[in-house]
Design a protein around this motif. Structure first.
Motif, short mmCIF file in Angstrom:
data_model
loop_
_atom_site.label_atom_id
_atom_site.label_comp_id
_atom_site.label_asym_id
_atom_site.label_seq_id
_atom_site.Cartn_x
_atom_site.Cartn_y
_atom_site.Cartn_z
N ARG A 133 67.16 32.29 -13.45
CA ARG A 133 66.85 31.29 -14.49
C ARG A 133 67.98 31.26 -15.52
NH1 ARG A 133 65.58 26.74 -15.55
NH2 ARG A 133 64.33 26.28 -17.36
N ALA A 134 68.49 32.42 -15.88
CA ALA A 134 69.61 32.48 -16.84
C ALA A 134 70.85 31.80 -16.26
CB ALA A 134 69.91 33.93 -17.22
N ASP A 135 71.10 32.01 -14.97
CA ASP A 135 72.24 31.34 -14.32
C ASP A 135 72.05 29.83 -14.33
OD1 ASP A 135 73.54 33.73 -13.62
OD2 ASP A 135 72.42 33.87 -11.73
N GLN A 136 70.85 29.39 -14.01
CA GLN A 136 70.56 27.95 -14.01
C GLN A 136 70.82 27.35 -15.38
OE1 GLN A 136 66.54 27.46 -12.63
NE2 GLN A 136 66.98 28.35 -10.63
N LYS A 137 70.38 28.04 -16.41
CA LYS A 137 70.61 27.56 -17.77
C LYS A 137 72.10 27.50 -18.09
CE LYS A 137 66.25 28.90 -19.91
NZ LYS A 137 65.61 29.74 -20.93
N ALA A 138 72.83 28.54 -17.71
CA ALA A 138 74.27 28.59 -17.98
C ALA A 138 75.01 27.48 -17.24
CB ALA A 138 74.84 29.95 -17.60
#
Length: 155
Positions: A133-138
């Protein structure tokens, strides 16, 4: 209507920026390279619970030949291909204004698929995985900033 010219201007800029997306894709590719390095540095914990331990026999054999090397790192070829220091180091690096494709090639790194999927005698140790999820946001943030600011920055 008040503000119509400003809205049209912004929409025109967004359209221009999306058709010149190569810089955004290059930034996203660098983030993917960072994700991959984290996957290797954490022995598989970036995308999941971590890689399966080596079998006791192989672990003893590897410790004699490559003491201190992590799981999936023997000579370093796989890590160099799948977790390069720069995105341009991936086996596959194809980026243009319309798409981004980075990763590991079966032709260049044929043994990667056996680690990714496992074999009859070896448990899978996924090299590449679904972005967190953090990667998707980044990744979304990189694209969003490009849409808003474009190549030359905010206008």
């Amino acid at each position: 209507m008040t503000g119509t010219n400003e809205v049209v201007h912004d929409l025109t800029r967004f359209r221009q920026n999306i058709t010149r997306a190569k810089p955004a894709f290059e930034g996203m590719a660098e983030h993917v390279a960072n994700m991959q390095r984290h996957q290797f540095n954490t022995e598989g914990k970036h995308y999941g619970p971590g890689w399966a331990a080596l079998s006791p026999g192989y672990q003893r054999w590897k410790a004699k030949r490559r003491p201190g090397r992590q799981i999936l790192v023997f000579d370093g070829d796989l890590m160099a291909a799948a977790a390069p220091t720069s995105a341009r180091g991936f086996d596959i690096y194809r980026i243009n204004n319309r798409r981004m494709e980075v990763g590991v090639s079966d032709a260049m790194t044929p043994h990667a698929k056996f680690h990714q999927d496992g074999t009859v005698n070896m448990r899978p140790r996924p090299i590449m995985g679904r972005p967190t999820r953090a990667d998707q946001k980044a990744l979304t943030k990189i694209l969003h900033q490009h849409l808003i600011k474009g190549v030359r920055g905010a206008q």
